[in-house]
Design a protein around this motif. Sequence first.
Motif, PDB file in Angstrom:
ATOM      1  N   GLY A   1      13.460   6.288 -23.480  1.00  0.00           N
ATOM      2  CA  GLY A   1      14.757   5.621 -23.633  1.00  0.00           C
ATOM      3  C   GLY A   1      15.044   4.806 -22.380  1.00  0.00           C
ATOM      4  N   VAL A   2      15.616   3.642 -22.569  1.00  0.00           N
ATOM      5  CA  VAL A   2      15.994   2.817 -21.416  1.00  0.00           C
ATOM      6  C   VAL A   2      17.399   3.226 -20.985  1.00  0.00           C
ATOM      7  CG1 VAL A   2      16.526   0.446 -20.691  1.00  0.00           C
ATOM      8  CG2 VAL A   2      14.472   0.917 -22.043  1.00  0.00           C
ATOM      9  N   VAL A   3      17.563   3.459 -19.692  1.00  0.00           N
ATOM     10  CA  VAL A   3      18.883   3.875 -19.210  1.00  0.00           C
ATOM     11  C   VAL A   3      19.642   2.716 -18.558  1.00  0.00           C
ATOM     12  CG1 VAL A   3      18.359   6.331 -18.952  1.00  0.00           C
ATOM     13  CG2 VAL A   3      17.875   4.805 -17.058  1.00  0.00           C
ATOM     14  N   GLU A   4      18.898   1.740 -18.040  1.00  0.00           N
ATOM     15  CA  GLU A   4      19.590   0.645 -17.361  1.00  0.00           C
ATOM     16  C   GLU A   4      18.800  -0.648 -17.486  1.00  0.00           C
ATOM     17  OE1 GLU A   4      20.633   1.567 -13.291  1.00  0.00           O
ATOM     18  OE2 GLU A   4      21.398  -0.481 -13.006  1.00  0.00           O
ATOM     19  N   VAL A   5      19.525  -1.746 -17.659  1.00  0.00           N
ATOM     20  CA  VAL A   5      18.913  -3.083 -17.677  1.00  0.00           C
ATOM     21  C   VAL A   5      19.549  -3.853 -16.523  1.00  0.00           C
ATOM     22  CG1 VAL A   5      18.534  -5.182 -19.028  1.00  0.00           C
ATOM     23  CG2 VAL A   5      18.704  -2.966 -20.196  1.00  0.00           C
ATOM     24  N   ARG A   6      18.699  -4.341 -15.600  1.00  0.00           N
ATOM     25  CA  ARG A   6      19.219  -5.071 -14.431  1.00  0.00           C
ATOM     26  C   ARG A   6      18.772  -6.520 -14.479  1.00  0.00           C
ATOM     27  NH1 ARG A   6      17.548  -1.141  -9.672  1.00  0.00           N
ATOM     28  NH2 ARG A   6      18.865   0.604 -10.276  1.00  0.00           N
ATOM     29  N   PRO A   7      19.611  -7.397 -15.068  1.00  0.00           N
ATOM     30  CA  PRO A   7      19.197  -8.803 -15.169  1.00  0.00           C
ATOM     31  C   PRO A   7      18.984  -9.454 -13.806  1.00  0.00           C
ATOM     32  CG  PRO A   7      21.224  -8.396 -16.413  1.00  0.00           C
ATOM     33  CD  PRO A   7      20.899  -7.138 -15.703  1.00  0.00           C
TER      34      PRO A   7
ATOM     35  N   ARG B   1      15.693  -8.521 -13.076  1.00  0.00           N
ATOM     36  CA  ARG B   1      14.837  -8.522 -14.284  1.00  0.00           C
ATOM     37  C   ARG B   1      14.029  -7.232 -14.380  1.00  0.00           C
ATOM     38  NH1 ARG B   1      13.556 -14.162 -14.995  1.00  0.00           N
ATOM     39  NH2 ARG B   1      15.547 -15.189 -14.908  1.00  0.00           N
ATOM     40  N   LEU B   2      14.730  -6.120 -14.270  1.00  0.00           N
ATOM     41  CA  LEU B   2      14.073  -4.815 -14.333  1.00  0.00           C
ATOM     42  C   LEU B   2      14.726  -3.920 -15.375  1.00  0.00           C
ATOM     43  CD1 LEU B   2      13.503  -3.631 -10.635  1.00  0.00           C
ATOM     44  CD2 LEU B   2      11.757  -4.275 -12.313  1.00  0.00           C
ATOM     45  N   LEU B   3      13.891  -3.116 -16.049  1.00  0.00           N
ATOM     46  CA  LEU B   3      14.380  -2.056 -16.926  1.00  0.00           C
ATOM     47  C   LEU B   3      14.072  -0.729 -16.253  1.00  0.00           C
ATOM     48  CD1 LEU B   3      12.847  -2.782 -20.437  1.00  0.00           C
ATOM     49  CD2 LEU B   3      15.144  -3.284 -19.677  1.00  0.00           C
ATOM     50  N   LEU B   4      14.998   0.220 -16.368  1.00  0.00           N
ATOM     51  CA  LEU B   4      14.744   1.568 -15.856  1.00  0.00           C
ATOM     52  C   LEU B   4      14.778   2.512 -17.037  1.00  0.00           C
ATOM     53  CD1 LEU B   4      15.947  -0.073 -13.414  1.00  0.00           C
ATOM     54  CD2 LEU B   4      16.773   2.101 -12.583  1.00  0.00           C
ATOM     55  N   ASP B   5      13.755   3.356 -17.166  1.00  0.00           N
ATOM     56  CA  ASP B   5      13.771   4.266 -18.315  1.00  0.00           C
ATOM     57  C   ASP B   5      14.001   5.710 -17.887  1.00  0.00           C
ATOM     58  OD1 ASP B   5      11.327   5.507 -17.797  1.00  0.00           O
ATOM     59  OD2 ASP B   5      10.185   4.156 -19.069  1.00  0.00           O
ATOM     60  N   ASP B   6      14.144   6.592 -18.894  1.00  0.00           N
ATOM     61  CA  ASP B   6      14.546   7.967 -18.596  1.00  0.00           C
ATOM     62  C   ASP B   6      13.402   8.804 -18.027  1.00  0.00           C
ATOM     63  OD1 ASP B   6      13.065   8.279 -20.886  1.00  0.00           O
ATOM     64  OD2 ASP B   6      14.766   8.799 -22.169  1.00  0.00           O
ATOM     65  N   ALA B   7      12.196   8.209 -17.918  1.00  0.00           N
ATOM     66  CA  ALA B   7      11.094   8.914 -17.255  1.00  0.00           C
ATOM     67  C   ALA B   7      10.965   8.429 -15.811  1.00  0.00           C
ATOM     68  CB  ALA B   7       9.790   8.672 -18.008  1.00  0.00           C
ATOM     69  N   GLY B   8      11.899   7.598 -15.373  1.00  0.00           N
ATOM     70  CA  GLY B   8      11.888   7.131 -13.982  1.00  0.00           C
ATOM     71  C   GLY B   8      11.059   5.880 -13.757  1.00  0.00           C
TER      72      GLY B   8
ATOM     73  N   PRO C   1      26.759   2.892 -28.327  1.00  0.00           N
ATOM     74  CA  PRO C   1      25.764   3.767 -27.697  1.00  0.00           C
ATOM     75  C   PRO C   1      26.050   3.942 -26.205  1.00  0.00           C
ATOM     76  CG  PRO C   1      24.820   1.603 -28.182  1.00  0.00           C
ATOM     77  CD  PRO C   1      26.204   1.600 -28.745  1.00  0.00           C
ATOM     78  N   ALA C   2      25.717   5.114 -25.691  1.00  0.00           N
ATOM     79  CA  ALA C   2      26.013   5.409 -24.286  1.00  0.00           C
ATOM     80  C   ALA C   2      25.047   4.678 -23.345  1.00  0.00           C
ATOM     81  CB  ALA C   2      25.908   6.911 -24.061  1.00  0.00           C
ATOM     82  N   ALA C   3      23.815   4.419 -23.813  1.00  0.00           N
ATOM     83  CA  ALA C   3      22.820   3.776 -22.937  1.00  0.00           C
ATOM     84  C   ALA C   3      22.124   2.678 -23.745  1.00  0.00           C
ATOM     85  CB  ALA C   3      21.793   4.814 -22.479  1.00  0.00           C
ATOM     86  N   PRO C   4      21.564   1.691 -23.074  1.00  0.00           N
ATOM     87  CA  PRO C   4      21.483   1.521 -21.625  1.00  0.00           C
ATOM     88  C   PRO C   4      22.713   0.813 -21.049  1.00  0.00           C
ATOM     89  CG  PRO C   4      20.260  -0.234 -22.696  1.00  0.00           C
ATOM     90  CD  PRO C   4      20.780   0.652 -23.788  1.00  0.00           C
ATOM     91  N   ALA C   5      22.923   1.023 -19.758  1.00  0.00           N
ATOM     92  CA  ALA C   5      23.927   0.235 -19.042  1.00  0.00           C
ATOM     93  C   ALA C   5      23.310  -1.134 -18.771  1.00  0.00           C
ATOM     94  CB  ALA C   5      24.260   0.923 -17.728  1.00  0.00           C
ATOM     95  N   VAL C   6      24.072  -2.189 -19.001  1.00  0.00           N
ATOM     96  CA  VAL C   6      23.547  -3.538 -18.723  1.00  0.00           C
ATOM     97  C   VAL C   6      24.362  -4.122 -17.569  1.00  0.00           C
ATOM     98  CG1 VAL C   6      23.080  -5.836 -19.646  1.00  0.00           C
ATOM     99  CG2 VAL C   6      22.892  -3.831 -21.146  1.00  0.00           C
ATOM    100  N   GLU C   7      23.706  -4.301 -16.458  1.00  0.00           N
ATOM    101  CA  GLU C   7      24.376  -4.795 -15.254  1.00  0.00           C
ATOM    102  C   GLU C   7      25.074  -6.134 -15.527  1.00  0.00           C
ATOM    103  OE1 GLU C   7      22.519  -5.864 -10.906  1.00  0.00           O
ATOM    104  OE2 GLU C   7      21.806  -6.946 -12.664  1.00  0.00           O
TER     105      GLU C   7
ATOM    106  N   TRP D   1      25.335 -16.500 -29.478  1.00  0.00           N
ATOM    107  CA  TRP D   1      23.872 -16.403 -29.630  1.00  0.00           C
ATOM    108  C   TRP D   1      23.370 -14.989 -29.348  1.00  0.00           C
ATOM    109  CZ3 TRP D   1      26.622 -20.445 -27.878  1.00  0.00           C
ATOM    110  CH2 TRP D   1      26.434 -21.663 -28.546  1.00  0.00           C
ATOM    111  N   GLY D   2      24.303 -14.077 -29.101  1.00  0.00           N
ATOM    112  CA  GLY D   2      23.924 -12.687 -28.842  1.00  0.00           C
ATOM    113  C   GLY D   2      23.643 -12.389 -27.387  1.00  0.00           C
ATOM    114  N   ARG D   3      23.917 -13.362 -26.500  1.00  0.00           N
ATOM    115  CA  ARG D   3      23.585 -13.142 -25.088  1.00  0.00           C
ATOM    116  C   ARG D   3      24.687 -12.341 -24.392  1.00  0.00           C
ATOM    117  NH1 ARG D   3      22.491 -17.908 -20.925  1.00  0.00           N
ATOM    118  NH2 ARG D   3      24.504 -18.432 -21.799  1.00  0.00           N
ATOM    119  N   VAL D   4      24.302 -11.281 -23.689  1.00  0.00           N
ATOM    120  CA  VAL D   4      25.305 -10.433 -23.026  1.00  0.00           C
ATOM    121  C   VAL D   4      25.229 -10.553 -21.509  1.00  0.00           C
ATOM    122  CG1 VAL D   4      25.438  -8.768 -24.913  1.00  0.00           C
ATOM    123  CG2 VAL D   4      23.784  -8.377 -23.090  1.00  0.00           C
ATOM    124  N   ALA D   5      24.121 -11.068 -21.006  1.00  0.00           N
ATOM    125  CA  ALA D   5      23.918 -11.271 -19.561  1.00  0.00           C
ATOM    126  C   ALA D   5      22.757 -12.250 -19.461  1.00  0.00           C
ATOM    127  CB  ALA D   5      23.561  -9.943 -18.884  1.00  0.00           C
ATOM    128  N   PRO D   6      22.539 -12.856 -18.283  1.00  0.00           N
ATOM    129  CA  PRO D   6      21.423 -13.799 -18.192  1.00  0.00           C
ATOM    130  C   PRO D   6      20.098 -13.146 -18.619  1.00  0.00           C
ATOM    131  CG  PRO D   6      22.774 -13.873 -16.217  1.00  0.00           C
ATOM    132  CD  PRO D   6      23.287 -12.729 -17.018  1.00  0.00           C
TER     133      PRO D   6
END
Length: 368
Positions: free
Chosen positions: A78-84, A87-94, A236-242, A257-262
């Motif tokens: 599962g992805v816990v955080e999206v950092r535009p 440009r990094l994704l952080l998942d629940d396995a670290g 949904p509780a996750a992921p957090a999108v910076e 267009w569905g864009r929530v962040a760059p």
Amino acid sequence: MTTATRVAVVGGGYAGMAALPGLRNIPGLEVHLWDPGVGQQLLPELPAALAPDDPVERHVLPFAQLLAGTGVVHHPHGVVEVRPSARLLLDDAGHQERFDWAIVAVGSDTAWPPVPGLRDHAQPFRSAADAQRLKSALAAAPHGRILVGGGGLTGVELAGELAPRGGVTLVEALDRLLPSLGPGLARYARDRLERAGVEVLTGRPIARVDEGTATLDGGPSVPWDVFIWAGGVAAPAAPAVEGASHDQRGYLVADAWGRVAPHVYVAGDGWIHREGERVWPQTAQSATSDGRFVADEIGRRVAGEPPGPPFVPSSHGMLVSLDAHKGVGWVVNEGWPVWGYGARVMKDVVFRQYRRTLAARLRAWRRP
Ligand SMILES: Cc1cc2nc3c(=O)[nH]c(=O)nc-3n(C[C@H](O)[C@H](O)[C@H](O)COP(=O)(O)OP(=O)(O)OC[C@H]3O[C@@H](n4cnc5c(N)ncnc54)[C@H](O)[C@@H]3O)c2cc1C
């Protein structure tokens, strides 16, 4: 050395799986799918999986088979955080993984209103794992009393599916079932459920839940051995999108267009479509359209083209099954009411068609 452009699809449900084939037309793209599950869960089919002879796995399409030969990399996390910004994704396995474009398509969660005891005692029904747990609970209480909380699409389908066991009560806080359908269709559904032996109680919210009993506002108390909560959906509780904004219910706010962040898009249940006062229902069909749309949009951006026309929500209809032989709903732009055997058959056809179309689109990807 140049690195390939990488698209991360977060969530392999209706929206995520619809996005994948659209991305194959973009030369040189690397596609990664994050989903903690083993396959696509066909949520609309799960009420049927409560029948003792219908295994839940039949309603989960394994990613290993769906993605074989496509080159898509499945990350079972599962992805816990999206950092535009990075440009990094952080998942629940670290793990931290880079992306150039991301699609967040993680569906919705069960809504838990602040009713004392509800969350401690009721079982949710929003995943294959929930369906499996419920099947086990039903098997352990073969003659038990079943309480279904929530008379929307899921609650009605569950009550209809479980009716042949006997002892089913369906409770809805509003004055009628199925608020997303017209009153005549809702009356038909209620009549059908009652004829199948379901006790239907409307206009009385559940006020508190204790072991074995749910007390309705103004009485009575309803005894239960198995209590299923189908009283609504939540963000949904996750992921957090910076950097992204959220609406009052906690859903990501997207542009047309569905864009929530760059470089980050949302699709499926998580993209709430509003038209004036109207909020479009969150459905599998709508999620599939969103997924295809954002994949096309990312294709344009990768190619350096300007955005295409904004997304226009539409709906072919909504069908609710009441038992193995009867259903109710709307078809043709939600303008044509259908009920009875025809509605049930149409629903089955839609399910079969979905499986066939997905398989065909992914097969086309595999061809050189
Ligand atoms: C019981 C039930 C019956 C329904 N019946 C109907 C129906 O008859 N007709 C209809 O049109 N709609 C129906 N719906 C609604 C429909 O299923 C949803 O609208 C649709 O599944 C939404 O698609 P989605 O792609 O947004 O999310 P989903 O299909 O829910 O997929 C989300 C995926 O994201 C994954 N995920 C979750 N969190 C993360 C994370 N942090 N990182 C990575 N992956 C994650 C999940 O494992 C899942 O695979 C029903 C829903 C339920 C629960």
